[in-house]
Design a protein around this motif. Sequence first.
Motif, PDB file in Angstrom:
ATOM      1  N   SER A 141      19.203  -3.154  27.339  1.00 59.66           N
ATOM      2  CA  SER A 141      19.142  -4.184  28.385  1.00 59.66           C
ATOM      3  C   SER A 141      18.559  -5.499  27.900  1.00 59.66           C
ATOM      4  CB  SER A 141      18.335  -3.672  29.573  1.00 59.66           C
ATOM      5  OG  SER A 141      16.995  -3.359  29.186  1.00 59.66           O
ATOM      6  N   PHE A 142      17.458  -5.448  27.171  1.00 62.72           N
ATOM      7  CA  PHE A 142      16.801  -6.700  26.806  1.00 62.72           C
ATOM      8  C   PHE A 142      17.592  -7.465  25.767  1.00 62.72           C
ATOM      9  CE2 PHE A 142      13.175  -9.180  24.868  1.00 62.72           C
ATOM     10  CZ  PHE A 142      13.103 -10.084  25.909  1.00 62.72           C
ATOM     11  N   GLU A 143      18.223  -6.770  24.840  1.00 65.19           N
ATOM     12  CA  GLU A 143      19.087  -7.461  23.881  1.00 65.19           C
ATOM     13  C   GLU A 143      20.188  -8.237  24.606  1.00 65.19           C
ATOM     14  OE1 GLU A 143      20.159  -4.410  20.640  1.00 65.19           O
ATOM     15  OE2 GLU A 143      18.988  -3.346  22.154  1.00 65.19           O
ATOM     16  N   ALA A 144      20.762  -7.612  25.626  1.00 67.60           N
ATOM     17  CA  ALA A 144      21.823  -8.269  26.388  1.00 67.60           C
ATOM     18  C   ALA A 144      21.278  -9.463  27.166  1.00 67.60           C
ATOM     19  CB  ALA A 144      22.471  -7.265  27.344  1.00 67.60           C
ATOM     20  N   ASN A 178      13.700 -11.665  34.091  1.00 67.02           N
ATOM     21  CA  ASN A 178      13.080 -10.432  34.581  1.00 67.02           C
ATOM     22  C   ASN A 178      13.510  -9.298  33.665  1.00 67.02           C
ATOM     23  OD1 ASN A 178      13.850  -7.864  36.620  1.00 67.02           O
ATOM     24  ND2 ASN A 178      11.772  -8.648  36.765  1.00 67.02           N
ATOM     25  N   VAL A 179      12.578  -8.784  32.893  1.00 72.18           N
ATOM     26  CA  VAL A 179      12.859  -7.768  31.870  1.00 72.18           C
ATOM     27  C   VAL A 179      12.804  -6.384  32.514  1.00 72.18           C
ATOM     28  CG1 VAL A 179      12.122  -6.796  29.673  1.00 72.18           C
ATOM     29  CG2 VAL A 179      11.919  -9.259  30.086  1.00 72.18           C
ATOM     30  N   SER A 180      13.915  -5.666  32.452  1.00 69.65           N
ATOM     31  CA  SER A 180      14.022  -4.381  33.152  1.00 69.65           C
ATOM     32  C   SER A 180      13.641  -3.175  32.303  1.00 69.65           C
ATOM     33  CB  SER A 180      15.460  -4.188  33.656  1.00 69.65           C
ATOM     34  OG  SER A 180      16.363  -4.048  32.569  1.00 69.65           O
ATOM     35  N   ALA A 181      13.447  -3.363  30.997  1.00 68.07           N
ATOM     36  CA  ALA A 181      13.347  -2.229  30.074  1.00 68.07           C
ATOM     37  C   ALA A 181      12.148  -1.322  30.339  1.00 68.07           C
ATOM     38  CB  ALA A 181      13.292  -2.735  28.631  1.00 68.07           C
ATOM     39  N   LEU A 182      11.051  -1.863  30.867  1.00 61.83           N
ATOM     40  CA  LEU A 182       9.850  -1.057  31.112  1.00 61.83           C
ATOM     41  C   LEU A 182      10.003  -0.158  32.328  1.00 61.83           C
ATOM     42  CD1 LEU A 182       7.594  -1.702  29.054  1.00 61.83           C
ATOM     43  CD2 LEU A 182       8.849  -3.783  29.610  1.00 61.83           C
ATOM     44  N   HIS A 183      10.855  -0.576  33.255  1.00 56.40           N
ATOM     45  CA  HIS A 183      11.041   0.163  34.503  1.00 56.40           C
ATOM     46  C   HIS A 183      11.704   1.507  34.225  1.00 56.40           C
ATOM     47  CE1 HIS A 183      12.375   0.977  38.628  1.00 56.40           C
ATOM     48  NE2 HIS A 183      11.551   0.014  39.028  1.00 56.40           N
ATOM     49  N   GLN A 184      11.389   2.489  35.065  1.00 52.35           N
ATOM     50  CA  GLN A 184      12.084   3.759  34.903  1.00 52.35           C
ATOM     51  C   GLN A 184      13.571   3.588  35.233  1.00 52.35           C
ATOM     52  OE1 GLN A 184       9.651   3.222  37.202  1.00 52.35           O
ATOM     53  NE2 GLN A 184      10.223   4.049  39.189  1.00 52.35           N
ATOM     54  N   PRO A 185      14.465   4.296  34.515  1.00 55.28           N
ATOM     55  CA  PRO A 185      14.185   5.232  33.426  1.00 55.28           C
ATOM     56  C   PRO A 185      13.928   4.502  32.103  1.00 55.28           C
ATOM     57  CG  PRO A 185      16.548   5.083  33.757  1.00 55.28           C
ATOM     58  CD  PRO A 185      15.916   4.235  34.825  1.00 55.28           C
ATOM     59  N   ASN A 186      12.938   4.964  31.360  1.00 55.10           N
ATOM     60  CA  ASN A 186      12.668   4.360  30.056  1.00 55.10           C
ATOM     61  C   ASN A 186      12.547   5.408  28.943  1.00 55.10           C
ATOM     62  OD1 ASN A 186       9.915   5.340  30.233  1.00 55.10           O
ATOM     63  ND2 ASN A 186       9.456   3.556  31.538  1.00 55.10           N
ATOM     64  N   TRP A 187      12.844   6.665  29.255  1.00 51.63           N
ATOM     65  CA  TRP A 187      12.681   7.737  28.285  1.00 51.63           C
ATOM     66  C   TRP A 187      13.507   7.515  27.027  1.00 51.63           C
ATOM     67  CZ3 TRP A 187      17.079  10.237  26.837  1.00 51.63           C
ATOM     68  CH2 TRP A 187      18.187  10.132  27.689  1.00 51.63           C
ATOM     69  N   PHE A 188      14.655   6.822  27.171  1.00 49.37           N
ATOM     70  CA  PHE A 188      15.568   6.668  26.026  1.00 49.37           C
ATOM     71  C   PHE A 188      15.040   5.711  24.968  1.00 49.37           C
ATOM     72  CE2 PHE A 188      17.422   4.693  29.925  1.00 49.37           C
ATOM     73  CZ  PHE A 188      17.026   3.382  29.706  1.00 49.37           C
TER      74      PHE A 188
END
Length: 274
Positions: free
Chosen positions: A151-154, A177-187
Amino acid sequence: MNEVVGSHDLLMVTLDTLRYDVAQELAAAGRIPNLARHLPEGGWERRHAPGSFTYASHQAMFAGFLPTPAAPGPHPRLFAARFAGSESTADGTFVHDTPDLVSGLAAVGYRTVCVGGVGFFNKQGALGSVLPGMFQESHWEPEFGVASPTSFEAQVACAEKVVAGLDPEQRLFLFVNVSALHQPNWFHLPGATREAGDSRATHAAALEYVDRHIGRLFAAVAGRGPCFAVVCSDHGTAYGEDGYTGHRIGHDVVWTVPYAHFFLDSAPVTREAR
């Protein structure tokens, strides 16, 4: 801020859902070098979020109520709508006559651009259109969302295109607004599984992922000239503390967030904002 507004581009990055304790631990351990080089001595500033979930917190922040220092005040604000009796509006505060900072900056000549992340920015319904609708230009794609491992790269690639397409003389307010920390983040954690789910460790791995790419974002905006940046979380999240999971609750791990503001210059030199 009255000297900054008009002479600098402005960048606001919300690391959605990032916990203060995790952010501070990773900075101290040298695990987020691209962010840490812009932090003051001692690392992230500990602050209290203006809301316990994304929509409430961003409505407040766009009205000038950034996370509040976690110490007795009063605490003068960087930005504020004109409001009689405001005790947090000071001589250095940029005061606007519109109801929100986004339109206030547009009124003084800024191009306002949103690169959304979590669902409240996805423009797929009325509620998801409120926050991005404040901006003159807004972007969201499924690749920017919480389910995307890249997500953040995009998002950074989108921001780079926005910056490249602007007239060099046009002042910019860029919000991401950076979404990467939000669940799901297991990957984001090697070896983690969907079945095991998210954890404090996968949350930390997501922050390391963001740090690997945030230098590109900083370089893109700094390449246009001097820029003032605000990087913070909008709220934290619980991973089992006192039986709680998630946010939109009144737990300390939700209300306590990391915050930093600093200058990004076209030269590779940064200085703490005063």
